[in-house]
Motif scaffolding. Sequence first.
Motif, mmCIF file in Angstrom:
data_model
loop_
_atom_site.group_PDB
_atom_site.id
_atom_site.type_symbol
_atom_site.label_atom_id
_atom_site.label_comp_id
_atom_site.label_asym_id
_atom_site.label_seq_id
_atom_site.Cartn_x
_atom_site.Cartn_y
_atom_site.Cartn_z
ATOM 1 N N LEU A 60 9.310 -0.777 -4.972
ATOM 2 C CA LEU A 60 10.324 -1.755 -4.542
ATOM 3 C C LEU A 60 9.671 -2.996 -3.932
ATOM 4 N N LEU A 61 8.554 -2.797 -3.249
ATOM 5 C CA LEU A 61 7.822 -3.954 -2.697
ATOM 6 C C LEU A 61 7.386 -4.876 -3.825
ATOM 7 N N ARG A 62 6.970 -4.311 -4.960
ATOM 8 C CA ARG A 62 6.582 -5.144 -6.106
ATOM 9 C C ARG A 62 7.759 -5.994 -6.565
ATOM 10 N N ALA A 63 8.946 -5.386 -6.570
ATOM 11 C CA ALA A 63 10.143 -6.133 -7.008
ATOM 12 C C ALA A 63 10.421 -7.311 -6.083
ATOM 13 N N GLU A 64 9.893 -7.262 -4.873
ATOM 14 C CA GLU A 64 10.076 -8.355 -3.898
ATOM 15 C C GLU A 64 8.877 -9.296 -3.898
ATOM 16 N N GLY A 65 7.952 -9.100 -4.852
ATOM 17 C CA GLY A 65 6.767 -9.966 -4.915
ATOM 18 C C GLY A 65 5.687 -9.575 -3.910
ATOM 19 N N LEU A 66 5.873 -8.424 -3.284
ATOM 20 C CA LEU A 66 4.918 -7.965 -2.269
ATOM 21 C C LEU A 66 3.962 -6.922 -2.845
ATOM 22 N N HIS A 67 2.844 -6.737 -2.139
ATOM 23 C CA HIS A 67 1.869 -5.726 -2.518
ATOM 24 C C HIS A 67 1.666 -4.766 -1.350
ATOM 25 N N SER A 68 0.889 -3.711 -1.618
ATOM 26 C CA SER A 68 0.699 -2.678 -0.590
ATOM 27 C C SER A 68 -0.646 -1.993 -0.770
ATOM 28 N N CYS A 69 -1.053 -1.282 0.264
ATOM 29 C CA CYS A 69 -2.201 -0.374 0.151
ATOM 30 C C CYS A 69 -1.944 0.843 1.030
ATOM 31 N N PRO A 70 -1.770 2.019 0.412
ATOM 32 C CA PRO A 70 -1.639 3.223 1.242
ATOM 33 C C PRO A 70 -2.966 3.476 1.944
ATOM 34 N N GLN A 71 -2.925 3.912 3.192
ATOM 35 C CA GLN A 71 -4.172 4.053 3.973
ATOM 36 C C GLN A 71 -4.176 5.342 4.791
#
Length: 221
Positions: free
Chosen positions: A156-167
């Motif tokens: 869903l973050l991708r759909a908002e133009g955002l990225h992530s990194c699980p840590q």
Amino acid sequence: MHVYEAVNSRRAVRAFSDEPVSKDVLERVLAAAAQAPSSGNLQPWHVYVVTGEPLAELKRRATARALAGEPGDEREYPMYPAELTSPYLERFSAAAAQRYKALGIRRDDPERPMKIAALNSDAFGAPVVLFCYLDRTMGPGQWGDAGMYLQTVMLLLRAEGLHSCPQVMWTMYRRTVSQLVGADDGRVLFCGVAVGFEKEGVPHIRTGRADMAETVSFVGV
Ligand SMILES: Cc1cc2nc3c(=O)[nH]c(=O)nc-3n(C[C@H](O)[C@H](O)[C@H](O)COP(=O)(O)O)c2cc1C
């Protein structure tokens, strides 16, 4: 965004810009992610969304611990099995070789563990970190549920133009995290997820995957 595009464009981003992420967007993503499936509909996750000055303080405290080279808090669950056998060991080694190379950390650098810990404790510059906890009473099934939930969040973050990194690295500083977010001892920290906009112009290596024949068996198809 098509779901295939969301899946294919999600990757563990390790360089974020300091552009803030609005609370509206985070609420929209987390409200939708609540539709993730869970066995018995337990919805066993609890997420703390940390940003602004509390996150800056957490990064300061965790980075000080990382730079001191300390081993971190005792783990509450093993990051990996005690002995990684084939083919997992080969996959782990291949990914480890690539993971921080693009960020300029050499494999033979004696300060590599400290540098990796310091990058992680800064959440790679991300302006938001989601900390996902589970109730201590939960078992393997519910940990699986939490994984499905976090992947839903990341897509869903991708759909908002955002990225992530699980840590998972945040579990090294779990006492510092729990103190700052106010999580009581009844909850176990699964991992953090750094969230933000990708910093432009930072090189990265796309992590490969095993051939489908290694991970999928069609039966009767
Ligand atoms: C539960 C979980 C914990 C992870 N922890 C870390 C971490 O602490 N630091 C990090 O740089 N990457 C971390 N990763 C990212 C993985 O290294 C990454 O997902 C994997 O190598 C595949 O690469 P990709 O996500 O870019 O496709 C984690 C991933 C998962 C699912």
